[in-house]
Design an enzyme around this catalytic site. Structure first.
Site, PDB file in Angstrom:
ATOM      1  N   HIS A 123     -13.037   3.033   8.667  1.00  0.00           N
ATOM      2  CA  HIS A 123     -12.270   1.895   8.129  1.00  0.00           C
ATOM      3  C   HIS A 123     -12.796   1.512   6.744  1.00  0.00           C
ATOM      4  CE1 HIS A 123      -9.567  -1.546   9.678  1.00  0.00           C
ATOM      5  NE2 HIS A 123      -9.511  -1.502   8.367  1.00  0.00           N
ATOM      6  N   GLU A 126     -11.498   1.302  17.755  1.00  0.00           N
ATOM      7  CA  GLU A 126     -12.624   1.241  16.808  1.00  0.00           C
ATOM      8  C   GLU A 126     -13.515   0.014  16.998  1.00  0.00           C
ATOM      9  OE1 GLU A 126     -10.168   1.221  13.166  1.00  0.00           O
ATOM     10  OE2 GLU A 126     -11.055  -0.712  12.658  1.00  0.00           O
ATOM     11  N   ILE A 164       0.841  -1.209   0.000  1.00  0.00           N
ATOM     12  CA  ILE A 164       0.000   0.000   0.000  1.00  0.00           C
ATOM     13  C   ILE A 164       0.874   1.257   0.000  1.00  0.00           C
ATOM     14  CG2 ILE A 164      -1.735   1.307   1.303  1.00  0.00           C
ATOM     15  CD1 ILE A 164      -2.721  -1.482   2.366  1.00  0.00           C
ATOM     16  N   ASP A 191      -8.705   6.910   9.010  1.00  0.00           N
ATOM     17  CA  ASP A 191      -9.664   5.896   8.576  1.00  0.00           C
ATOM     18  C   ASP A 191      -9.736   4.772   9.604  1.00  0.00           C
ATOM     19  OD1 ASP A 191     -11.451   4.734   6.614  1.00  0.00           O
ATOM     20  OD2 ASP A 191      -9.900   3.241   6.234  1.00  0.00           O
ATOM     21  N   ASP A 221      11.155   2.415   6.297  1.00  0.00           N
ATOM     22  CA  ASP A 221      10.742   1.009   6.321  1.00  0.00           C
ATOM     23  C   ASP A 221      11.927   0.181   6.771  1.00  0.00           C
ATOM     24  OD1 ASP A 221       9.982  -1.779   5.370  1.00  0.00           O
ATOM     25  OD2 ASP A 221       8.250  -0.673   4.625  1.00  0.00           O
ATOM     26  N   ARG A 260      -3.400   1.210  10.820  1.00  0.00           N
ATOM     27  CA  ARG A 260      -4.147   0.666  11.953  1.00  0.00           C
ATOM     28  C   ARG A 260      -4.177   1.720  13.049  1.00  0.00           C
ATOM     29  NH1 ARG A 260      -6.167  -2.411   9.222  1.00  0.00           N
ATOM     30  NH2 ARG A 260      -6.215  -4.677   9.237  1.00  0.00           N
ATOM     31  N   THR A 267      -4.286   5.434   7.413  1.00  0.00           N
ATOM     32  CA  THR A 267      -5.173   4.390   6.866  1.00  0.00           C
ATOM     33  C   THR A 267      -4.586   3.015   7.191  1.00  0.00           C
ATOM     34  OG1 THR A 267      -4.064   4.491   4.708  1.00  0.00           O
ATOM     35  CG2 THR A 267      -6.075   5.791   4.951  1.00  0.00           C
TER      36      THR A 267
END
Ligand code: NAI
Length: 332
Positions: free
Chosen positions: A299, A267, A159, A262, A178, A238, A236
């Site tokens: 989400h 949640e 993503i 998101d 990363d 977690r 977007t």
């Protein structure tokens, strides 16, 4: 005629039915839609099925797996990439195979991230409400260009990589963090940098990491302190990647220009459902919603026709592979 395989699709949403029915034209399973989430409270429902199909809202704990085993359920098919809602060790111990959908449409999530970014950078959420109230004033709607801005992307897996490419197309300076660097992205112009440098220099920070003990609260008080005045943040990935209480504090000081989420760390039990007739008890979530520069969605980043079809095709394909051959490339 041989007995049809009964697949119980737990926590089923209306928007999933069409894609699963289409995918099933190739398999002819007996699909049974079950609205409740699969939890210890609803576990007795599994007894009617050969295969249990589960979504991220379910809680597949030890007792649920025990009930599945004693009821003769032969397979747990997840219609998600994530599997932190399943006690995998217990499933292994009971010899219940678990399959998942490792990737369905990274572009769906990457494009939604762009939608959120454009929304907060140009205040579309405010102008939408304003114009519907016959208020055509532009006061307070000044936004900022993305062109030449520094976008810090945490996580350049499927993503994050798709999002990097879109942002390069906008003419942004893209920095990334990363554990492993992607050479294709480097050749395209993405600059990998240490986390601290990204926090200090980025105009926009976007999260595309998985949630694990190393990444939990990667954006915490220390991280917010290091950020630039006027930074914008998008999540977007977690919810648990952000320490939300700390985010609220920095929103209150005005250091953060805008936020789009998101996902939210608490949640579970709120997102995906209609609570419009209820009093929400989560004060942090309610506080977040009071900020004019915060946009929340439920989400929803994965929710495209293409992604839903891919999820359905892969899920039923996984079930078929296991039942016919005992193997699947998507076995956990
Ligand atoms: P991926 O597994 O392809 O990429 C994750 C990247 O994070 C990898 O490159 C990995 O090296 C990196 N990473 C892992 N731990 C790290 C650490 N401690 N420090 C630095 N880098 C680390 O995953 P993908 O498909 O790109 O998904 C990313 C996340 O997006 C998922 O884990 C999921 O939480 C979220 N997601 C959200 C959806 C939504 O609807 N909002 C839908 C699908 C996924």
């Amino acid at each position: 005629m041989s007995k049809k395989i009964r697949v119980g699709i737990f926590g089923c949403h209306k928007y999933e039915k069409a894609s699963f029915s289409r995918a099933n034209e190739n398999f002819q399973f007996e699909l049974v839609w079950i609205e409740p989430r699969l939890t210890e409270e609803t576990q007795s429902l599994v007894k009617d099925f050969d295969v249990v199909c589960s979504f991220v809202e379910d809680k597949i704990t030890s007792p649920v797996l025990e009930t599945m085993k004693s009821s003769g359920v032969s397979l747990l098919a997840l219609r998600s990439a994530g599997f932190n809602h399943v006690n995998l060790n217990k499933a292994k111990e009971l010899n219940i195979p678990v399959v998942r959908v490792p990737a369905y449409s990274p572009q769906a999530i990457a494009e939604f991230t762009v939608a959120l970014l454009l929304n907060i950078s140009r205040k579309i959420h405010k102008s939408f409400m304003r114009v519907r109230d016959n208020n055509f004033s532009l006061e307070g709607l000044t936004g900022f260009n993305l062109y030449k801005k520094k976008i810090g992307i945490l996580g350049t897996g499927q993503i994050g990589a798709a999002f990097c490419k879109i942002m390069l197309g906008f003419g942004c300076e893209v920095m990334a963090y990363d554990l492993s660097e992607n050479n294709e992205l480097k050749e395209l112009g993405v600059a990998y940098a240490p986390l601290d440098q990204i926090l200090k220099e980025s105009d926009v920070i976007s999260l595309h990491l998985p949630l694990n003990p190393q990444t939990q609260h990667i954006l915490n008080d220390q991280a917010f302190k290091k950020m630039k005045e006027g930074v914008s943040i998008i999540n977007t990935g977690r919810g648990g990647l952000i320490e939300t209480k700390s985010l609220v504090q920095y929103l209150k000081t005005g250091k953060i220009r805008a936020v789009a989420l998101d996902v939210y760390e608490e949640e579970e039990g709120i997102f995906f459902e209609d609570h419009s007739q209820e009093i929400i008890q989560d004060d942090t979530l309610m506080r977040l919603m009071t900020f004019p520069n915060v946009v929340l969605t439920s989400h929803q980043a994965f929710l495209t026709e293409e992604a839903l079809q891919e999820i359905a095709n892969t899920t039923l394909g996984n079930i078929n592979d296991i039942l016919e051959t005992g193997h699947s490339a998507n076995l956990l």
